[in-house]
Scaffold this active site. Structure first.
Site, PDB file in Angstrom:
ATOM      1  N   SER A 210       5.292  58.138  46.981  1.00 26.25           N
ATOM      2  CA  SER A 210       5.114  58.145  45.571  1.00 26.25           C
ATOM      3  C   SER A 210       5.647  56.785  44.888  1.00 26.25           C
ATOM      4  O   SER A 210       5.449  56.597  43.548  1.00 26.25           O
ATOM      5  CB  SER A 210       5.414  59.381  44.768  1.00 26.25           C
TER       6      SER A 210
ATOM      7  N   LYS B 281       3.474  54.488  42.960  1.00 26.69           N
ATOM      8  CA  LYS B 281       2.989  54.530  41.763  1.00 26.69           C
ATOM      9  C   LYS B 281       3.331  53.450  40.757  1.00 26.69           C
ATOM     10  O   LYS B 281       2.797  53.338  39.652  1.00 26.69           O
ATOM     11  CB  LYS B 281       3.177  55.957  41.086  1.00 26.69           C
TER      12      LYS B 281
ATOM     13  N   SER C  73       5.203  62.436  38.576  1.00 24.67           N
ATOM     14  CA  SER C  73       4.654  62.091  39.907  1.00 24.67           C
ATOM     15  C   SER C  73       3.430  62.673  40.199  1.00 24.67           C
ATOM     16  O   SER C  73       3.411  63.021  41.439  1.00 24.67           O
ATOM     17  CB  SER C  73       5.922  61.999  41.000  1.00 24.67           C
TER      18      SER C  73
END
Length: 414
Positions: free
Chosen positions: A204, A207, A262
């Site tokens: 993640s 991102k 997230s």
């Protein structure tokens, strides 16, 4: 007389021939029980079963040992041999245990513990101040074993190091994650590096790139639009910010849900809203990555869910972190501990998100961060750190949570 000589000679020969059959006398030395609670005398060199304990020897009891192997002294006990662990006994004499100096490098000091563990505050014997020195006898799994007047104690490598230089050693013990980069923000150089060109899965932390691309393409952050099922369709097992089809939201809400909680659902919605489809957005991501010099990276989705062709390196993530740090609003979002927002639509409700980074929550030097995890990537992190007027970035890839936190502590205390 000749007969007597023959008899004597025969006896000497017989004794000589029999000598190899006699047991050799083992070299012996003294060992002493060092544990104040005493020591178990065992029939086997093992702690796997209490059945091997024959009795308990008091503190400072001495024994004659004939050998030492794999942490166990073989001791003479009457006509039998028994075993004593080196955890509770030591060879008598100053030369039996080699020592070296360690020094506390953490300005906050160091806890001296009765066992090599941070699981309980009960094993903290005392607190040692910055630059305190100890005599250590061994090092294992991140812990120095130090000599006290009677017992042995333990000091973590997170706060102490072998006395060689004035700074913590850049070792696998201090920085145990598979890959890392520590650097001044905005710099192409680095302070510390480890396996930074090895291909890793970013999870993640992807991102951060999604946020940069979306922010550049955004238009306004506060225009309301309706989420559809296809905008929220993400792989099973994805992290979620809790959005639903039919929710009336803004890009501002989605960015907070993606960067703080997230949420993969938020990342997918951002991608579709920005570019019209996930695939078109991924093309924008790869173009932007190439534009900032991430030549060893490739992305397949906006959220970082595992794909074999979705990869990066710690060196490339340094370039992304440097770019991300230029966006003041995104940095503000990434530095929030929590965020609450009202979602309109058929399921009108209030969503509250708490930041997924739980490493060193009380340390204000980490002023923003992004976390990531998949089974394939292990734990990944991008930390933004302030030390006085200087800002730093720390990228960690492929580590456990303890390894990641150890690396972060070592960098902060450097």
């Amino acid at each position: 007389m000749k007969s007597l000589f023959r008899i004597c000679l025969t006896l000497v020969l017989l004794i000589t021939l029999c000598l190899p059959a006699l047991p050799a006398q083992a070299a012996s030395y003294q060992v002493i029980v060092t544990s104040t609670i005493g020591a178990n005398i065992r029939t086997k060199p093992s702690t796997s079963s209490s059945a091997t304990i024959t009795r308990r020897a008091p503190y400072k009891t001495k024994f004659t040992a004939v050998s030492y192997s794999n942490g166990w002294y073989k001791i003479k006990d009457g006509n039998a041999y028994r075993y004593l662990s080196n955890q509770v006994a030591a060879k008598v004499g100053t030369s039996s245990v080699k020592t070296y100096k360690i020094i506390v490098y953490s300005t906050a000091g160091a806890n001296v513990r009765t066992s090599p563990s941070t699981a309980s505050s009960k094993n903290i014997k005392r607190h040692a101040t910055y630059k305190s020195k100890f005599n250590a006898v061994s090092y294992s799994n991140g812990w120095y074993k130090v000599k006290g007047k009677v017992n042995y104690y333990y000091v973590s490598n997170q706060v102490a190091k072998k006395l060689t230089t004035s700074a913590p050693a850049s070792s696998s013990g201090s920085y145990p994650v598979a890959s890392m980069r520590y650097f001044k923000l905005g710099s192409s150089g680095y302070e510390l590096t480890k396996e930074s060109f090895a291909r890793r899965y970013p999870a993640s932390t992807t991102k951060l790139l999604t946020a940069v691309v979306a922010y550049d393409e955004k238009g306004t952050l506060d225009q309301t639009f309706t989420l559809t099922y296809s905008m929220l369709s993400v792989p099973a097992g994805s992290s979620s910010a809790g959005f639903r089809s039919g929710d009336k939201v803004t890009m501002r809400q989605l960015l907070n849900g993606m960067l703080i909680r997230s949420g993969n659902d938020a990342a997918k919605a951002i991608a579709v809203r920005t570019a019209g489809s996930e695939s078109k957005f991924v093309s924008l991501m790869n173009n932007r990555a190439s534009g900032i010099g991430m030549s060893a990276s490739h992305f397949m989705n906006p959220h970082g869910f595992y794909h074999p062709s979705h990869y990066t390196t710690a060196a490339d993530m340094q370039k992304l972190a440097n770019t991300y740090a230029k966006y003041s609003y995104l940095m503000t979002v990434s530095g929030r501990k929590s965020y609450q927002t009202a979602v309109k639509g058929p399921y009108a409700r209030t969503l509250t998100w708490y930041h997924t980074n739980t490493s060193l929550p009380g340390d204000t030097r980490v002023y923003a961060s992004k976390t990531g995890y998949t089974p394939e990537s292990a734990y990944t992190r991008v930390f933004f750190i302030k030390k006085g007027a200087t800002r730093y970035g720390l990228v960690t890839l492929k580590g456990t949570l303890p390894q990641t936190e150890t690396t972060l502590r070592s960098v902060l205390n450097r």
